[in-house]
Design an enzyme around this catalytic site. Structure first.
Site, PDB file in Angstrom:
ATOM      1  N   THR A   7       0.832  -1.214   0.000  1.00 49.39           N
ATOM      2  CA  THR A   7       0.000   0.000   0.000  1.00 49.39           C
ATOM      3  C   THR A   7       0.865   1.263   0.000  1.00 49.39           C
ATOM      4  O   THR A   7       0.549   2.247  -0.675  1.00 49.39           O
ATOM      5  CB  THR A   7      -0.951   0.002   1.207  1.00 49.39           C
ATOM      6  OG1 THR A   7      -1.839  -1.110   1.090  1.00 49.39           O
ATOM      7  CG2 THR A   7      -1.752   1.283   1.269  1.00 49.39           C
ATOM      8  N   SER A  66      46.399 -11.776  -4.383  1.00 51.89           N
ATOM      9  CA  SER A  66      46.790 -11.762  -2.977  1.00 51.89           C
ATOM     10  C   SER A  66      47.504 -10.465  -2.640  1.00 51.89           C
ATOM     11  O   SER A  66      48.220  -9.901  -3.463  1.00 51.89           O
ATOM     12  CB  SER A  66      47.713 -12.949  -2.678  1.00 51.89           C
ATOM     13  OG  SER A  66      48.225 -12.875  -1.374  1.00 51.89           O
ATOM     14  N   SER A  67      47.327 -10.054  -1.399  1.00 52.46           N
ATOM     15  CA  SER A  67      48.039  -8.869  -0.905  1.00 52.46           C
ATOM     16  C   SER A  67      49.390  -9.255  -0.309  1.00 52.46           C
ATOM     17  O   SER A  67      50.198  -8.385   0.023  1.00 52.46           O
ATOM     18  CB  SER A  67      47.192  -8.164   0.167  1.00 52.46           C
ATOM     19  OG  SER A  67      46.981  -9.046   1.268  1.00 52.46           O
TER      20      SER A  67
END
Length: 465
Positions: free
Chosen positions: A99, A316-317
């Site tokens: 509504t 990957s870091s």
């Protein structure tokens, strides 16, 4: 900030003077701070197209004054063009069977129509959200119909991408048709297969998903607009009920059909359960394919290394040079999310009571997300993965030649038990199947070479005959 005072059955409330929504929208926004997200823009467009079609129909049958009807239609066109999206402030998940969404649209359209007629927003004596914009309608036929229209539009885009994906797999199947590799069942060596055959199977399952989704798509074209509150059509002129679906088909550009039983169409949302199931099935199939690609590309030195996925970003870091299969991984995650959405949709579809299902908002929130994330996922799967996959033919060939799985081809000649004995000896000694067979004097070399033919083993028949 300047305000105007608006009233509803709950009482008076301050509404910012410059906004196009009204008091009922504001109450919904206050009550339902759930996801922090806005309504899907395609859904807004669908709701407003219903409002436009209703205004056209009510004008045709003489129920709506010409100046008001034309102003509503013009306002609808502006909203459909995205001009007032910021005034749709209702959270996608809400109570009330939608509504608040319906009234958000009614109020925005009414206030813009009021301006078009030369008056200030909030002067609902000129154009009323309920009496004029919502004429002949109820939330209970507007919202499910809008949900179906939105899903149809999203599915059309989805199907286009799935067809593109199926074609991409077919192209790879042709490219890899002569690449012999080891087939595996339960991750153990089985019998030879071509990489092309594997990719052809991927294309086939996507085609099957397309067919399922198209069937579900047909169900969505059946709408309950004209049924108003419970499907009986109360407060809707019979001429309106007869004409609204053809007018909505024209406005939306979709081939819609009025439900044969509007009460059934209002009570039941099984078409959304069907659609969700097909979207989930497709996502699961794509996730399985993604798993295959991750396995076949594992390595590069200590995995299978049969194929190469395009390198898209650092993996990957901390580990230099590592590249991860990020695109297949995102396909997996999309599938997990869609499976969860399907559970929520299933529960909501079941939870309807008597003449209405009040849980359409959560159904739409999840089904729209499922379709859109699948579509976007397929797009990146094609562009950032499938098209640039390459095969490591030497590695594939080496696995086949050193595998014990090729012993299967010997069964028609020396029997299962003797073949199993040969396989065990090869595994224990580390020798090839051919070497063990020749050493044990089981077959002559010429006959053995005609049987141990990996390419022929990828086709029906008894190899060597």
């Amino acid at each position: 900030m300047d305000f105007r005072i608006e009233s509803d059955s709950i009482g008076d409330k301050k509404v910012p003077k410059e906004v196009y929504y009204g008091v009922q929208t504001l109450r919904g926004a206050d009550n339902f701070k759930i996801t922090g997200l806005r309504l899907n823009e395609e859904f807004i467009k669908s709701v407003v197209q219903i409002k436009k079609a209703a205004a056209i129909t009510n004008l045709e049958i003489g129920e709506l004054e010409v100046n008001i009807g034309k102003a509503i239609i013009k306002a609808c066109d502006e909203v459909i063009a995205g001009k007032f999206n910021e005034d749709f402030i209702i959270d996608p998940i809400q109570g009330g069977a939608g509504t608040s969404i319906n009234m958000n649209a009614n109020e925005v359209i009414a206030n813009r129509a009021i301006e078009i007629l030369g008056y200030e927003k909030g002067n609902y004596r000129i154009v009323h959200p309920n009496d004029h914009v919502n004429m002949g309608q109820s939330t209970n036929d507007v919202i499910p119909t809008a949900g179906k229209i939105t899903a149809l539009r999203l599915v059309i885009k989805n199907l286009d991408k799935l067809k593109e994906l199926s074609n991409a797999f077919s192209e790879k199947a042709e490219q890899f048709k002569d690449v012999i590799k080891m087939g595996r069942t339960q991750l153990q060596d089985a019998v030879p297969i071509t990489l092309g055959q594997e990719f052809s199977a991927y294309s086939a399952v996507v085609k099957r998903d397309i067919a399922r989704i198209q069937k579900a798509q047909d169900e969505l074209k059946v709408v309950n607009i004209g049924g108003t509150a419970v499907g009986t059509g109360i407060n809707a002129d019979s001429r309106y009920v007869d004409r609204i679906v053809p007018r909505l088909s024209f406005v939306s550009g979709l081939n819609l059909k009025k439900a044969d039983d509007l009460i059934d169409g209002t009570q039941n949302l099984d078409s959304f359960a069907s659609l969700s199931a097909t979207i989930k099935t497709c996502a699961l199939n794509l996730s399985k394919i993604a798993n295959d690609l991750r396995l076949m590309s594992s390595g590069p030195r200590t995995g299978l290394g049969e194929i190469n996925l395009p390198a898209k970003q650092n993996g990957s870091s901390i580990m230099p040079g590592k590249v991860n299969p990020v695109i297949p991984e995102v396909i997996n995650q999309i599938a997990f999310n869609i499976a969860g959405n399907d559970v929520a949709i299933s529960m909501a579809v079941e939870a309807g009571q008597l003449e209405l299902n009040a849980f359409e908002p959560v159904i739409f929130y999840n089904i729209f997300e499922s379709i859109q994330t699948l579509t976007n996922g397929v797009d990146t799967f094609i562009k950032n993965c499938i098209l640039d996959i390459t095969a490591n033919e030497e590695i594939c060939s080496e696995y086949v030649n050193n595998s014990v799985g090729i012993v299967t081809a010997l069964c028609p000649y020396i029997g299962y038990a003797e073949s199993a004995k040969i396989a065990k000896m090869a595994i224990k000694s580390g020798e090839s199947i051919k070497k063990v067979v020749l050493r044990e004097g089981v077959l002559k070399e010429k006959e053995l070479n005609s049987i141990i033919n990996p390419l022929k083993m990828t086709k029906p028949g008894i190899v060597g005959k």
